[in-house]
Design an enzyme around this catalytic site. Sequence first.
Site, mmCIF file in Angstrom:
data_model
loop_
_atom_site.group_PDB
_atom_site.id
_atom_site.type_symbol
_atom_site.label_atom_id
_atom_site.label_comp_id
_atom_site.label_asym_id
_atom_site.label_seq_id
_atom_site.Cartn_x
_atom_site.Cartn_y
_atom_site.Cartn_z
ATOM 1 N N GLU A 286 49.777 -11.236 -0.641
ATOM 2 C CA GLU A 286 49.887 -11.802 0.719
ATOM 3 C C GLU A 286 48.994 -13.027 0.721
ATOM 4 O O GLU A 286 47.777 -12.912 0.556
ATOM 5 C CB GLU A 286 49.395 -10.807 1.773
HETATM 6 N N1 LIG Z 1 48.989 -13.421 4.121
HETATM 7 C C1 LIG Z 1 48.033 -12.672 4.609
HETATM 8 O O1 LIG Z 1 48.261 -11.580 5.117
HETATM 9 C C2 LIG Z 1 46.614 -13.159 4.562
HETATM 10 C C3 LIG Z 1 45.655 -12.493 5.329
HETATM 11 C C4 LIG Z 1 44.337 -12.947 5.290
HETATM 12 C C5 LIG Z 1 43.990 -14.055 4.529
HETATM 13 N N2 LIG Z 1 44.951 -14.683 3.812
HETATM 14 C C6 LIG Z 1 44.611 -15.891 3.045
HETATM 15 O O2 LIG Z 1 43.370 -15.693 2.390
HETATM 16 C C7 LIG Z 1 42.705 -16.946 2.210
HETATM 17 C C8 LIG Z 1 41.295 -16.843 2.716
HETATM 18 O O3 LIG Z 1 40.617 -15.791 2.105
HETATM 19 P P1 LIG Z 1 39.629 -16.024 0.856
HETATM 20 O O4 LIG Z 1 38.946 -17.343 1.008
HETATM 21 O O5 LIG Z 1 38.806 -14.793 0.749
HETATM 22 O O6 LIG Z 1 40.674 -16.125 -0.331
HETATM 23 P P2 LIG Z 1 40.388 -16.163 -1.918
HETATM 24 O O7 LIG Z 1 41.701 -16.328 -2.577
HETATM 25 O O8 LIG Z 1 39.327 -17.113 -2.236
HETATM 26 O O9 LIG Z 1 39.777 -14.726 -2.230
HETATM 27 C C9 LIG Z 1 40.480 -13.531 -1.897
HETATM 28 C C10 LIG Z 1 39.912 -12.388 -2.725
HETATM 29 O O10 LIG Z 1 40.223 -12.627 -4.103
HETATM 30 C C11 LIG Z 1 39.049 -12.563 -4.887
HETATM 31 N N3 LIG Z 1 39.240 -13.458 -6.038
HETATM 32 C C12 LIG Z 1 39.041 -14.795 -6.086
HETATM 33 N N4 LIG Z 1 39.335 -15.262 -7.324
HETATM 34 C C13 LIG Z 1 39.753 -14.205 -8.049
HETATM 35 C C14 LIG Z 1 40.226 -14.035 -9.379
HETATM 36 N N5 LIG Z 1 40.324 -15.063 -10.213
HETATM 37 N N6 LIG Z 1 40.601 -12.802 -9.794
HETATM 38 C C15 LIG Z 1 40.547 -11.750 -8.949
HETATM 39 N N7 LIG Z 1 40.087 -11.841 -7.672
HETATM 40 C C16 LIG Z 1 39.708 -13.049 -7.220
HETATM 41 C C17 LIG Z 1 37.943 -12.957 -3.912
HETATM 42 O O11 LIG Z 1 36.674 -12.485 -4.325
HETATM 43 C C18 LIG Z 1 38.397 -12.246 -2.654
HETATM 44 O O12 LIG Z 1 38.052 -10.876 -2.725
HETATM 45 C C19 LIG Z 1 43.533 -17.941 3.006
HETATM 46 O O13 LIG Z 1 44.355 -18.642 2.117
HETATM 47 C C20 LIG Z 1 44.353 -17.064 3.930
HETATM 48 O O14 LIG Z 1 45.535 -17.654 4.379
HETATM 49 C C21 LIG Z 1 46.242 -14.261 3.795
#
Ligand SMILES: NC(=O)c1ccc[n+]([C@@H]2O[C@H](COP(=O)([O-])OP(=O)(O)OC[C@H]3O[C@@H](n4cnc5c(N)ncnc54)[C@H](O)[C@@H]3O)[C@@H](O)[C@H]2O)c1
Length: 527
Positions: A286
């Site tokens: 997502e």
């Molecule tokens: N579509 C949805 O339902 C939904 C809901 C909430 C947030 N989001 C999206 O999330 C983003 C914001 O959240 P964020 O800044 O925490 O996102 P992010 O992608 O930076 O991180 C999300 C999660 O992934 C982990 N992560 C990061 N790099 C990784 C890797 N290489 N391998 C494994 N795990 C890794 C992070 O520690 C965190 O737990 C925005 O783009 C937002 O639109 C989407």
Amino acid sequence: MSFRLTYATMYDPPEAMHERFEAALARVSATLGARHGLFIDGRDVDAEHSSDRRAPFDNALHLGHFALADEADADRAMRAAQAAYPAWRATPVAERARLMRRVGDLLEERVYDIAAALVLEVGKNRMEALGEAQETVDFFRHYADDFESHAGYHHTLPDDPIEGVVSHNASVMRPYGVWVVIAPFNFPLALAGGPTAAALVTGNTVVVKGASDTPWAARLLADCIRDAGLPPGVFNYLSGSSREVGAALAQHPLVAGLTFTGSVAVGRQLMRQMAGGAWPRPCVAEMGGKNPCIVTEHADLDDAAAGIVRSAYGMSGQKCSALSRLYVHERVADALIQRLQQRIGALRIGDPRERDQWMGPVVNATAYGHYRQYIDELEAGGATVLAGGRRLGEGTGGPAELARGFFVEPTLAEAPLGHPLWQHEMFLPILTLHRVRDRDEAMRLANDTSMGLTAGFYGGADEVAWFHEHIEAGVTYANRPQGATTGAWPGYQPFGGWKGSGSTGKAIASFYYLAQYLREQSRTVVE
Ligand SMILES: NC(=O)c1ccc[n+]([C@@H]2O[C@H](COP(=O)([O-])OP(=O)(O)OC[C@H]3O[C@@H](n4cnc5c(N)ncnc54)[C@H](O)[C@@H]3O)[C@@H](O)[C@H]2O)c1
Ligand SMILES: N[C@@H](CCC=O)C(=O)O
């Protein structure tokens, strides 16, 4: 009708909610500074290293020490989950559903304390925080009910039409094994809890990694799951760095499936990783949004202004569902802008612990830096800032104490169409606006994005069908003052993205969600 909290009702809560929240905030604040460990194989465990976390609204407020798991912890958690899997998948559906409801009940008993922690850790306002805590309760209940209502997806099929032979057929859905859940910072409880509930009720075991910026929330979820009495190893919780722990989980040989919620870049990388290896494994990703709203000349502009402001600036624009692109008919543009400016000017920005503050800080120094950078880029690219545009508390506006946090102004900018920020998810309270000649131009521009999560529409009742037919988005709202693009709730609005916003086309809490955590086995048995 008695009050039921959802993101659509949270704007007008009963007074008692505030009183209970205040009491919980005092209780939780008295515990600040504690050490928070991992949860592996049914035990709370510490880690060699920990991170010191501070509130995003006040860098002098120490929240606590949070364990930083390493690769060895990730391996221990995966092995514990694998060991627990055979017995958990053999546990009757009714018992798994009972345990999920028990987790839901415990979350609900603690909903005010959990919400207080979310305010402190994420910086969201109390109603958003109470909403997220209650949403997590509802995920556990919803998925328990849903799985039971599908009778575990067990279908008896007709016997083969062979004379002289009795050949029984069935379709059975079976779990995959160890399911990894990776949550984002902005809904760190609900988006850890929802996928966890789905994976567990369907018979998978789970390892959750909380977001690096917000590890407390998922730890509070772990407490409820521990206290509900799930067998050791069925659920495990890790906090730690994305690069080390997140990557170790996604690349672990025992990972059978993964739910990721977060940015497009990381989601796509994880999808590739899950497709590689000895065989492809399911990856429910997502991802981000770049959500549009169309306002036609037939819109009710007061409803439109209310919904637009709530969705563009609620939680400081840090929702995947946040409104970031506004296309408004040129005949009503000035009137709408005037209403938006009035509403933006009236928003209260400040310490989210205070009842009257509507918008808290952004999550960290990086987001705070991006805000300045994007405003500069908008201005350099020919945009006109119609409201906001400043960081607060650094001598440029707002009380001095705001300088201890990451506070910014909600911003509305009229931007030329070619500007690159029309395509980039800023994840900040910045809304760009463009005047359109007609609704077809608006629709073309609204769909001109690689993402397709949510979309809003304000116009005549006879235009709504046109909007639904043409908009490329998984979650849509028409003429909704409670939120132009935000505010889905389990059981009311299934939530999932099209195009680059989601990997499956099946929404969270939809009729089709749980099946993603299961693989089909066709069974033919000849007597
Ligand atoms: N579509 C949805 O339902 C939904 C809901 C909430 C947030 N989001 C999206 O999330 C983003 C914001 O959240 P964020 O800044 O925490 O996102 P992010 O992608 O930076 O991180 C999300 C999660 O992934 C982990 N992560 C990061 N790099 C990784 C890797 N290489 N391998 C494994 N795990 C890794 C992070 O520690 C965190 O737990 C925005 O783009 C937002 O639109 C989407
Ligand atoms: N469920 C929330 C968004 C979650 C993503 O950040 C909403 O519908 O506004």
